[in-house]
Design a protein around this motif. Sequence first.
Motif, PDB file in Angstrom:
ATOM      1  N   THR A   1      71.705 -29.258  22.109  1.00 41.30           N
ATOM      2  CA  THR A   1      71.679 -28.836  23.516  1.00 41.30           C
ATOM      3  C   THR A   1      70.420 -28.028  23.805  1.00 41.30           C
ATOM      4  OG1 THR A   1      74.096 -28.764  23.652  1.00 41.30           O
ATOM      5  CG2 THR A   1      72.880 -27.482  25.274  1.00 41.30           C
ATOM      6  N   GLY A   2      70.116 -27.070  22.936  1.00 43.06           N
ATOM      7  CA  GLY A   2      68.943 -26.225  23.135  1.00 43.06           C
ATOM      8  C   GLY A   2      67.642 -27.001  23.073  1.00 43.06           C
ATOM      9  N   LEU A   3      67.536 -27.882  22.078  1.00 42.79           N
ATOM     10  CA  LEU A   3      66.306 -28.661  21.939  1.00 42.79           C
ATOM     11  C   LEU A   3      66.122 -29.595  23.135  1.00 42.79           C
ATOM     12  CD1 LEU A   3      66.554 -29.496  18.120  1.00 42.79           C
ATOM     13  CD2 LEU A   3      65.021 -27.865  19.225  1.00 42.79           C
ATOM     14  N   VAL A   4      67.218 -30.235  23.561  1.00 36.80           N
ATOM     15  CA  VAL A   4      67.128 -31.149  24.703  1.00 36.80           C
ATOM     16  C   VAL A   4      66.798 -30.365  25.974  1.00 36.80           C
ATOM     17  CG1 VAL A   4      68.446 -32.716  26.183  1.00 36.80           C
ATOM     18  CG2 VAL A   4      68.558 -32.954  23.698  1.00 36.80           C
ATOM     19  N   ASP A   5      67.415 -29.204  26.153  1.00 36.84           N
ATOM     20  CA  ASP A   5      67.074 -28.362  27.312  1.00 36.84           C
ATOM     21  C   ASP A   5      65.559 -28.156  27.387  1.00 36.84           C
ATOM     22  OD1 ASP A   5      69.696 -28.076  28.031  1.00 36.84           O
ATOM     23  OD2 ASP A   5      69.916 -26.014  27.317  1.00 36.84           O
ATOM     24  N   ALA A   6      64.987 -27.790  26.229  1.00 33.47           N
ATOM     25  CA  ALA A   6      63.546 -27.501  26.197  1.00 33.47           C
ATOM     26  C   ALA A   6      62.741 -28.767  26.473  1.00 33.47           C
ATOM     27  CB  ALA A   6      63.167 -26.920  24.837  1.00 33.47           C
ATOM     28  N   LEU A   7      63.189 -29.903  25.928  1.00 29.80           N
ATOM     29  CA  LEU A   7      62.454 -31.158  26.134  1.00 29.80           C
ATOM     30  C   LEU A   7      62.562 -31.631  27.581  1.00 29.80           C
ATOM     31  CD1 LEU A   7      63.362 -32.931  22.775  1.00 29.80           C
ATOM     32  CD2 LEU A   7      61.059 -32.295  23.540  1.00 29.80           C
ATOM     33  N   VAL A   8      63.693 -31.368  28.222  1.00 26.86           N
ATOM     34  CA  VAL A   8      63.831 -31.704  29.639  1.00 26.86           C
ATOM     35  C   VAL A   8      62.892 -30.810  30.457  1.00 26.86           C
ATOM     36  CG1 VAL A   8      65.381 -31.570  31.633  1.00 26.86           C
ATOM     37  CG2 VAL A   8      66.191 -32.581  29.495  1.00 26.86           C
ATOM     38  N   ALA A   9      62.897 -29.515  30.132  1.00 25.66           N
ATOM     39  CA  ALA A   9      62.080 -28.557  30.894  1.00 25.66           C
ATOM     40  C   ALA A   9      60.596 -28.877  30.790  1.00 25.66           C
ATOM     41  CB  ALA A   9      62.344 -27.136  30.401  1.00 25.66           C
ATOM     42  N   THR A  10      60.174 -29.440  29.646  1.00 27.61           N
ATOM     43  CA  THR A  10      58.752 -29.746  29.462  1.00 27.61           C
ATOM     44  C   THR A  10      58.446 -31.208  29.766  1.00 27.61           C
ATOM     45  OG1 THR A  10      59.272 -29.934  27.086  1.00 27.61           O
ATOM     46  CG2 THR A  10      58.271 -27.894  27.817  1.00 27.61           C
ATOM     47  N   GLY A  11      59.441 -31.932  30.267  1.00 32.93           N
ATOM     48  CA  GLY A  11      59.185 -33.288  30.771  1.00 32.93           C
ATOM     49  C   GLY A  11      59.090 -34.385  29.726  1.00 32.93           C
ATOM     50  N   PHE A  12      59.721 -34.210  28.571  1.00 30.36           N
ATOM     51  CA  PHE A  12      59.632 -35.239  27.540  1.00 30.36           C
ATOM     52  C   PHE A  12      60.863 -36.148  27.487  1.00 30.36           C
ATOM     53  CE2 PHE A  12      56.504 -32.160  25.846  1.00 30.36           C
ATOM     54  CZ  PHE A  12      55.416 -33.018  25.734  1.00 30.36           C
ATOM     55  N   VAL A  13      61.996 -35.664  27.932  1.00 25.34           N
ATOM     56  CA  VAL A  13      63.193 -36.511  27.956  1.00 25.34           C
ATOM     57  C   VAL A  13      63.977 -36.259  29.245  1.00 25.34           C
ATOM     58  CG1 VAL A  13      63.414 -36.369  25.426  1.00 25.34           C
ATOM     59  CG2 VAL A  13      64.823 -34.902  26.872  1.00 25.34           C
TER      60      VAL A  13
END
Lengths: 145, 145
Positions: free
Chosen positions: B63-75
């Motif tokens: 959840t945390g990693l995906v949150d960060a990847l969403v916030a930075t526009g990667f997923v």
Amino acid sequence: MSPGVFDLLLRAADLLNRDMARSLEPVGLSPARMHVLWAVHHGGPASQQRLARELAVTPRNITGLVDALVATGFVTREPHPTDRRAVLITLTPAAEEVMARSVRDHAALTEELLAVVDPADRAALLRGLHAVVARLTALVDEAAG
Amino acid sequence: MSPGVFDLLLRAADLLNRDMARSLEPVGLSPARMHVLWAVHHGGPASQQRLARELAVTPRNITGLVDALVATGFVTREPHPTDRRAVLITLTPAAEEVMARSVRDHAALTEELLAVVDPADRAALLRGLHAVVARLTALVDEAAG
DNA sequence: TATTGTTATACTCTATAACTATA
DNA sequence: TATAGTTATAGAGTATAACAATA
């Protein structure tokens, strides 16, 4: 195409880290703290600056790791004989015991891993790994400046 | 006695991790986040549960990693077609670009590393690494239960 | 002036436990 | 009842920057 050197090394790295973390856990040591003990064991009582250089980590980071190792009874901070700013990180008997066992486990795993390699391939494997590690070291040093 | 397989692998692991972290930094990706992208790239859009299993990490961590990847526009988190509890993690074009370059860098480093190995040793090195990785995998799986 | 270690602060990765919405 | 994901909380490792004591 079967996996290349890079993939195999990455996979081995992951597995080794997992295995080491698992074997350290019962003793109450993390990989980072074990790394500090290891540096002091080979190299003798060290200043925190020296440890920071050897582990390629900031001095502040070493302060935290040493704090934890002192709290759990694995090292002591002794006064430096000639520099009153510095301390000498020294292993306690408990840490010496851990290191002795670690060296034995280490040797056992080395043997176990080599045992699964075809005897005819062993020398080449070691030579190849040496060459690869040397190249990687050069690459990283070069990038670090 | 010169360093054994274990020491060489550990050293290689450390160097590889350093090198990968360095090359990821300018893109704004950490190793853990890159690992997620890599799992989605090979394997296709994935639920967070699947990612947790593949990376051998807790679902909360994903959840945390995906949150960060969403916030930075990667997923992006897309709705799962048949299970309304789940989401499908999908790479953005930016992530696809990063992955394409990563695959190229990866291949280049594989070649570069193999180039420093004596041609006569290459096959044995790969066979030996395969055998060692297989043994390590078995050891770790066995310990994990 | 330079170096050793620490205080202050912050970010990333990781874990467990309790909770919600859905199966 | 079991599963997917999240909220809450916590701890380890790491980094930078500012500061004290000593060289």
